[in-house]
Write an enzyme that holds these catalytic residues in place. Sequence first.
Site, PDB file in Angstrom:
ATOM      1  N   ASP A 117       0.841  -1.195   0.000  1.00 12.15           N
ATOM      2  CA  ASP A 117       0.000   0.000   0.000  1.00 12.15           C
ATOM      3  C   ASP A 117       0.881   1.253   0.000  1.00 12.15           C
ATOM      4  O   ASP A 117       2.021   1.245   0.476  1.00 12.15           O
ATOM      5  CB  ASP A 117      -0.976   0.002   1.170  1.00 12.15           C
ATOM      6  CG  ASP A 117      -0.304  -0.034   2.533  1.00 12.15           C
ATOM      7  OD1 ASP A 117       0.665  -0.791   2.696  1.00 12.15           O
ATOM      8  OD2 ASP A 117      -0.753   0.691   3.451  1.00 12.15           O
ATOM      9  N   GLU A 182      -0.246  -0.977   5.909  1.00 14.88           N
ATOM     10  CA  GLU A 182       0.854  -0.496   6.741  1.00 14.88           C
ATOM     11  C   GLU A 182       0.812   1.011   6.901  1.00 14.88           C
ATOM     12  O   GLU A 182       1.197   1.551   7.948  1.00 14.88           O
ATOM     13  CB  GLU A 182       2.195  -0.929   6.131  1.00 14.88           C
ATOM     14  CG  GLU A 182       3.407  -0.676   7.024  1.00 14.88           C
ATOM     15  CD  GLU A 182       4.017   0.716   6.865  1.00 14.88           C
ATOM     16  OE1 GLU A 182       4.878   1.078   7.692  1.00 14.88           O
ATOM     17  OE2 GLU A 182       3.630   1.448   5.930  1.00 14.88           O
TER      18      GLU A 182
END
Length: 441
Positions: A117, A182
Amino acid sequence: MDDNAAQASRIAAAVDAARDRVVSTLTDLIAFQTISRPDPAPPGPGTEPCQRYLRARLAALGFETELWEPDPAPLLEKYRGRPGTVEARRFEGRPNLGGRKPGQGGGRSLLLTGHIDVVPTGPIEHWRSEPFSPVVQDGAIYGRGAVDMKGGVAAMLMACEILHELDVPLRGDIVFSTVCDEEICSMGALAHADRGYTADAGIMTEPTANRIAPICFGILWGRIILDGIGGHAELTPRNWDAGGPVDAIDLCRQMLNGIDLINRRWMFDPRKRHPLMEGPVNILATQIRAGEHPSSTAGRAEIVIDVKYLPAERDALGRGSLVAAEVDAFISQICQADPYLRAHPARVEWFLDADCTEVPSDHPFVSCFQGAVSASGLSPQLTGFSSHSDIGIPTDIGGTPTVNFGPGDPSQAHQPNEHVMIADLVSCTRALALAIADWCR
């Protein structure tokens, strides 16, 4: 030349010859829009396709793989109060990827892990090119995630591919993990550790300029709420205890000055420093919200703060509650200096605690990895990772001592025109391949 040196030379040559493939792997990954947002719905449209792309590449190398969407409810129930547990996260359309390539048996296993991400692009006019249309120019690859951290994921994947193509014998397993979320919390990493993706040691390929970082900071996020009293901004005010207004923006100035004082104290406090970190922990004001009308004094203000802490400051559950209490006490002291704030004290709403950890510098894997890094022509000197990363989850919950090591200048992370130098990307791939071959042999 002995057999080990000959193998290392062969691996290094193969990585150098694969330079264009390393580049194309990263450009492929950047093109997937995998943005994480505080509200995870809807997911970045490229999140699942990106994981499927990686899964197909791993399967071709003989990895046993799976994709799954973590279920937050049982994770919260099992790990409540521990790192990685955040309420109201969702993973629909945002799967984790796990893979394991069995070794021949009897060897040490290694976890390669990272997140796919990325943060939002910010104002598009700040970019010289489209963030998700990667550009290769002047020896660098430009695009959102080039440094944080698809460059590291590309290097992980290419190191595995090159060892497979050379048929390098490995007795230990290679474990491969790419997670979502994250950039908001660590629940994706927690789901991986809970699912059993563990090993004897691990490398998280966050950007460290290709330096081994066995320690990272923990991070606390909080909102300092300051309640003023709204009033007409253009009129001469009465004192607050006579019914007059109190400008919450003025209260912000006082609070920010107080935070500066705390940071100056911490700068010289040995408890707030670590020899591998460039500077001490500190408190950063990252957002300010105040005011209701152009001609009214602000009746309320909110300062969002980002507070770093060290592994030595963790509580019994591995989190930063002791540091949060320390900050609460400091803010209470700041309020005591002002008559209005004494009567109407600021309060802190803590809303994120991202953990930290430290792997001992003399750990056998650290020594092994330093040898691989040296053989790659890079510095084996250890450093600290000066922000949060997910290494605490595999280390402290999964039992896999994990260090940060990845390509790119960390200061490029989250910036417009984010880029990684191709030479750094190739050097990282070389170091990872040599580390796998040595540790897992």
